[in-house]
Design an enzyme around this catalytic site. Structure first.
Site, PDB file in Angstrom:
ATOM      1  N   ASP A  67      16.380 -38.752  88.810  1.00 54.06           N
ATOM      2  CA  ASP A  67      16.154 -37.347  88.545  1.00 54.06           C
ATOM      3  C   ASP A  67      14.970 -36.941  88.601  1.00 54.06           C
ATOM      4  OD1 ASP A  67      15.779 -38.473  86.326  1.00 54.06           O
ATOM      5  OD2 ASP A  67      17.609 -37.633  85.342  1.00 54.06           O
ATOM      6  N   ASN A 136      24.503 -36.569  74.520  1.00 54.86           N
ATOM      7  CA  ASN A 136      25.589 -35.905  74.958  1.00 54.86           C
ATOM      8  C   ASN A 136      26.467 -36.655  76.059  1.00 54.86           C
ATOM      9  OD1 ASN A 136      24.074 -35.456  77.143  1.00 54.86           O
ATOM     10  ND2 ASN A 136      23.815 -33.339  77.035  1.00 54.86           N
ATOM     11  N   HIS A 138      25.102 -37.628  79.008  1.00 59.59           N
ATOM     12  CA  HIS A 138      24.602 -37.524  80.281  1.00 59.59           C
ATOM     13  C   HIS A 138      23.967 -38.818  80.906  1.00 59.59           C
ATOM     14  CE1 HIS A 138      20.253 -35.894  79.415  1.00 59.59           C
ATOM     15  NE2 HIS A 138      20.215 -37.367  79.179  1.00 59.59           N
ATOM     16  N   GLU A 143      24.907 -33.144  83.501  1.00 59.72           N
ATOM     17  CA  GLU A 143      25.194 -32.950  81.799  1.00 59.72           C
ATOM     18  C   GLU A 143      26.542 -32.703  81.794  1.00 59.72           C
ATOM     19  OE1 GLU A 143      22.898 -33.266  79.912  1.00 59.72           O
ATOM     20  OE2 GLU A 143      20.959 -31.698  80.193  1.00 59.72           O
TER      21      GLU A 143
HETATM   22  P1  PGA Z   1      15.899 -41.642  76.385  1.00 59.73           P
HETATM   23  O1  PGA Z   1      16.784 -40.628  77.270  1.00 59.73           O
HETATM   24  O2  PGA Z   1      15.629 -43.121  77.040  1.00 59.73           O
HETATM   25  O3  PGA Z   1      14.476 -40.878  76.344  1.00 59.73           O
HETATM   26  O4  PGA Z   1      16.801 -41.961  75.152  1.00 59.73           O
HETATM   27  C1  PGA Z   1      17.825 -41.201  78.076  1.00 59.73           C
HETATM   28  C2  PGA Z   1      18.392 -39.828  78.935  1.00 59.73           C
HETATM   29  O5  PGA Z   1      18.447 -38.986  78.306  1.00 59.73           O
HETATM   30  O6  PGA Z   1      19.053 -40.597  79.739  1.00 59.73           O
END
Ligand code: PGA
Length: 264
Positions: A67, A136, A138, A143
């Site tokens: 992404d 959450n 994702h 999302e």
């Molecule tokens: P993080 O993010 O590794 O900074 O916890 C993970 C994500 O949002 O996919």
């Protein structure tokens, strides 16, 4: 899903890195799916060390990132292209022209999403996809409510994700609310998926992913449909799972099986 529960984030990064190292040793022209965020950073450091020690080469590798923020070009320090250059690409022998990140500065984002999907197909598909997970649930920027068969597209970020990522932006700095992300269907097409999760702030999302229903409310639960997905967790991220003993038992049995196959 294969559930691997390890003591801490150091062991998680090591285990994840070894999967990638074995993949690259078996197939030096692998197509890698890569992720940003804080979780994969120490895995990338281990890949850099392995490359500099001559254990693996990235010369023939192609990579596709999950992404990118829509509205940031690759020279912006908060863009995911910039992150990947800093955290991995600048330190390994990869051909940067073969590293793909969705274009955050696309004039026509919808056409750019289609082109990204086609580039993945032209590369022969993703051999191994690295994932983190949001609080959450994702994966990528898919999302909650994302279609379980979705493809690369523009997604609006939730307030939770914007708040989680605000720590990377300085006060008053423009923080995008839109992204381009591979879809859940795109991720499910990868031949192998490796999801890393560490820390107790991921425990609810991991519980929903592993023991919850298949549901767009927890996008990572779509991995229940994948034939070759491994979740590498530290004890904190696994702390809300009900069946940890069973998952550990399966791992012991898997290791025995692998050892006996290696002998024969
Ligand atoms: P993080 O993010 O590794 O900074 O916890 C993970 C994500 O949002 O996919």
């Amino acid at each position: 899903m294969q559930i691997v529960i390890l003591k801490n984030s150091v062991e998680v990064a090591e285990y994840g890195a070894n999967i990638f190292i074995e993949q690259l040793q078996a197939k030096p022209d692998s197509v890698l799916g890569l992720a940003t965020g804080s979780t994969p950073m120490s895995l990338y450091r281990q890949l850099i060390n392995a490359n500099q020690a001559g254990e693996v080469s990235f010369v023939k590798v192609k990579s596709f990132n999950l992404d990118e923020y829509l509205g940031l070009d690759g020279s912006h320090p908060q863009s995911y292209r910039y992150f990947m250059n800093e955290q991995l690409f600048d330190h390994i022998d990869i051909d940067k022209s073969q590293t793909f990140v969705p274009p955050g500065d696309a004039q026509d984002p919808i056409e750019a999403c289609e082109r990204y999907e086609n580039q993945i197909i032209e590369a022969g598909g993703i051999d191994i996809q690295l994932l983190g997970i949001g609080r959450n649930g994702h994966i990528g920027f898919n999302e909650p409510s994302s279609g379980l068969m979705s493809r690369t597209r523009v997604k609006t970020l939730t307030k939770a994700t914007i708040d989680d990522n605000a720590r990377f932006f300085s006060e008053g700095e423009y923080q995008p609310h839109l992204s381009i992300t591979m879809g859940i269907g795109t991720i499910l097409d990868a031949k192998k998926v490796v999801l890393l999760a560490t820390g107790d702030n991921k425990a609810d999302a991991i519980k929903a992913t592993v023991e919850g229903a298949l549901s767009a409310s927890c996008p990572a639960s779509a991995l229940q449909l994948h034939r070759n997905a491994v979740l590498v967790l530290d004890e904190a991220a696994a702390s809300k799972l009900s069946d940890c003993d069973f998952y550990r038992h399966i791992e012991v049995e898997n290791q025995k099986l692998r050892a006996s196959l290696a002998k024969s």
